[in-house]
Design a protein around this motif. Sequence first.
Motif, PDB file in Angstrom:
ATOM      1  N   ALA A 116       0.839  -1.198   0.000  1.00 27.83           N
ATOM      2  CA  ALA A 116       0.000   0.000   0.000  1.00 27.83           C
ATOM      3  C   ALA A 116       0.873   1.245   0.000  1.00 27.83           C
ATOM      4  CB  ALA A 116      -0.898   0.004   1.232  1.00 27.83           C
ATOM      5  N   TYR A 117       0.366   2.284  -0.682  1.00 27.62           N
ATOM      6  CA  TYR A 117       1.076   3.561  -0.710  1.00 27.62           C
ATOM      7  C   TYR A 117       0.044   4.667  -0.868  1.00 27.62           C
ATOM      8  CZ  TYR A 117       4.848   6.834  -1.648  1.00 27.62           C
ATOM      9  OH  TYR A 117       5.734   7.884  -1.567  1.00 27.62           O
ATOM     10  N   GLN A 118      -0.034   5.547   0.112  1.00 24.25           N
ATOM     11  CA  GLN A 118      -0.978   6.656   0.045  1.00 24.25           C
ATOM     12  C   GLN A 118      -0.329   7.854  -0.631  1.00 24.25           C
ATOM     13  OE1 GLN A 118      -2.765   5.771   4.322  1.00 24.25           O
ATOM     14  NE2 GLN A 118      -3.803   7.485   3.321  1.00 24.25           N
ATOM     15  N   ALA A 119      -0.975   8.341  -1.694  1.00 28.87           N
ATOM     16  CA  ALA A 119      -0.459   9.485  -2.446  1.00 28.87           C
ATOM     17  C   ALA A 119      -1.592  10.128  -3.233  1.00 28.87           C
ATOM     18  CB  ALA A 119       0.649   9.043  -3.398  1.00 28.87           C
ATOM     19  N   ASP A 120      -1.423  11.401  -3.493  1.00 27.62           N
ATOM     20  CA  ASP A 120      -2.372  12.165  -4.302  1.00 27.62           C
ATOM     21  C   ASP A 120      -1.830  12.221  -5.724  1.00 27.62           C
ATOM     22  OD1 ASP A 120      -4.002  14.037  -5.539  1.00 27.62           O
ATOM     23  OD2 ASP A 120      -4.029  15.390  -3.814  1.00 27.62           O
ATOM     24  N   VAL A 121      -2.522  11.563  -6.654  1.00 26.19           N
ATOM     25  CA  VAL A 121      -2.022  11.479  -8.028  1.00 26.19           C
ATOM     26  C   VAL A 121      -2.047  12.820  -8.749  1.00 26.19           C
ATOM     27  CG1 VAL A 121      -2.622   9.054  -8.239  1.00 26.19           C
ATOM     28  CG2 VAL A 121      -4.244  10.788  -9.020  1.00 26.19           C
ATOM     29  N   ARG A 122      -2.682  13.814  -8.153  1.00 22.55           N
ATOM     30  CA  ARG A 122      -2.689  15.157  -8.752  1.00 22.55           C
ATOM     31  C   ARG A 122      -1.417  15.928  -8.421  1.00 22.55           C
ATOM     32  NH1 ARG A 122      -8.171  16.735  -5.874  1.00 22.55           N
ATOM     33  NH2 ARG A 122      -6.864  15.825  -4.258  1.00 22.55           N
ATOM     34  N   ASP A 123      -0.579  15.361  -7.581  1.00 16.65           N
ATOM     35  CA  ASP A 123       0.638  16.022  -7.129  1.00 16.65           C
ATOM     36  C   ASP A 123       1.863  15.288  -7.680  1.00 16.65           C
ATOM     37  OD1 ASP A 123       2.187  17.833  -5.288  1.00 16.65           O
ATOM     38  OD2 ASP A 123       2.689  15.895  -4.383  1.00 16.65           O
ATOM     39  N   GLN A 124       2.608  15.950  -8.557  1.00 18.82           N
ATOM     40  CA  GLN A 124       3.751  15.306  -9.213  1.00 18.82           C
ATOM     41  C   GLN A 124       4.786  14.802  -8.213  1.00 18.82           C
ATOM     42  OE1 GLN A 124       4.040  14.654 -12.647  1.00 18.82           O
ATOM     43  NE2 GLN A 124       5.643  13.334 -11.861  1.00 18.82           N
ATOM     44  N   THR A 125       5.019  15.543  -7.142  1.00 19.19           N
ATOM     45  CA  THR A 125       5.985  15.106  -6.135  1.00 19.19           C
ATOM     46  C   THR A 125       5.548  13.790  -5.504  1.00 19.19           C
ATOM     47  OG1 THR A 125       6.630  17.390  -5.703  1.00 19.19           O
ATOM     48  CG2 THR A 125       7.180  15.783  -4.015  1.00 19.19           C
ATOM     49  N   SER A 126       4.250  13.646  -5.256  1.00 15.70           N
ATOM     50  CA  SER A 126       3.728  12.401  -4.684  1.00 15.70           C
ATOM     51  C   SER A 126       3.913  11.230  -5.650  1.00 15.70           C
ATOM     52  CB  SER A 126       2.244  12.547  -4.350  1.00 15.70           C
ATOM     53  OG  SER A 126       2.065  13.455  -3.306  1.00 15.70           O
ATOM     54  N   ILE A 127       3.663  11.479  -6.923  1.00 13.77           N
ATOM     55  CA  ILE A 127       3.836  10.419  -7.924  1.00 13.77           C
ATOM     56  C   ILE A 127       5.311  10.049  -8.063  1.00 13.77           C
ATOM     57  CG2 ILE A 127       3.621   9.887 -10.393  1.00 13.77           C
ATOM     58  CD1 ILE A 127       1.039   9.674  -8.733  1.00 13.77           C
ATOM     59  N   ASP A 128       6.179  11.035  -8.071  1.00 14.24           N
ATOM     60  CA  ASP A 128       7.619  10.755  -8.136  1.00 14.24           C
ATOM     61  C   ASP A 128       8.058   9.900  -6.950  1.00 14.24           C
ATOM     62  OD1 ASP A 128       7.735  12.293 -10.445  1.00 14.24           O
ATOM     63  OD2 ASP A 128       8.583  14.056  -9.439  1.00 14.24           O
ATOM     64  N   ALA A 129       7.513  10.199  -5.773  1.00 15.47           N
ATOM     65  CA  ALA A 129       7.851   9.426  -4.572  1.00 15.47           C
ATOM     66  C   ALA A 129       7.317   7.993  -4.679  1.00 15.47           C
ATOM     67  CB  ALA A 129       7.310  10.117  -3.323  1.00 15.47           C
ATOM     68  N   ALA A 130       6.142   7.821  -5.257  1.00 17.55           N
ATOM     69  CA  ALA A 130       5.582   6.479  -5.443  1.00 17.55           C
ATOM     70  C   ALA A 130       6.453   5.660  -6.407  1.00 17.55           C
ATOM     71  CB  ALA A 130       4.147   6.563  -5.952  1.00 17.55           C
ATOM     72  N   VAL A 131       6.885   6.282  -7.486  1.00 18.95           N
ATOM     73  CA  VAL A 131       7.780   5.595  -8.434  1.00 18.95           C
ATOM     74  C   VAL A 131       9.083   5.211  -7.739  1.00 18.95           C
ATOM     75  CG1 VAL A 131       9.160   5.872 -10.533  1.00 18.95           C
ATOM     76  CG2 VAL A 131       6.766   6.641 -10.486  1.00 18.95           C
ATOM     77  N   ALA A 132       9.630   6.127  -6.952  1.00 21.45           N
ATOM     78  CA  ALA A 132      10.867   5.834  -6.219  1.00 21.45           C
ATOM     79  C   ALA A 132      10.661   4.669  -5.243  1.00 21.45           C
ATOM     80  CB  ALA A 132      11.346   7.081  -5.470  1.00 21.45           C
ATOM     81  N   GLU A 133       9.486   4.594  -4.631  1.00 19.49           N
ATOM     82  CA  GLU A 133       9.191   3.491  -3.718  1.00 19.49           C
ATOM     83  C   GLU A 133       9.137   2.158  -4.471  1.00 19.49           C
ATOM     84  OE1 GLU A 133       8.229   1.348  -0.222  1.00 19.49           O
ATOM     85  OE2 GLU A 133       9.265   3.223  -0.605  1.00 19.49           O
TER      86      GLU A 133
END
Length: 91
Positions: A58-75
Motif C-alpha cells: 500500500a502507498y498513500q499518495a495524491d495522483v494530482r501532485d507530481q511530487t507524490s507520484i515521483d515518490a511512489a515511483v521511487a518506492e
Amino acid sequence: MTGAARGIGAATVLALAEQGWSVLAVDLAKDDPALPYPLATADDLTRTVRRAGDRVAAYQADVRDQTSIDAAVAEAERRWGGLDAAIAAAG
C-alpha cells in the motif's frame, strides 16, 4: 497502480497480483473536501492489499501532485528494482 483501494482499481490490483505482478497499490485513501462524494479510505486500501497478498504494498499518495507520484515511483524502484508498468485507475 492508482485508485487501488476499491472498485476497478482494487479489482485490477487483485488481478495483477494473481498473475504474479508485484504491485504498489496507490490511493489517496481519504476524502477530498472539494468533491461531493466520499473517496476510498485507508482501511479500504489495507483490505485490498491484504486480499492481494505479499506481492502488493500500500502507498498513500495524491495522483494530482507530481511530487507524490515521483515518490511512489521511487518506492516501487526501491522495493522491486524498477517499474515495468503504470496503470491509472483513479477517478
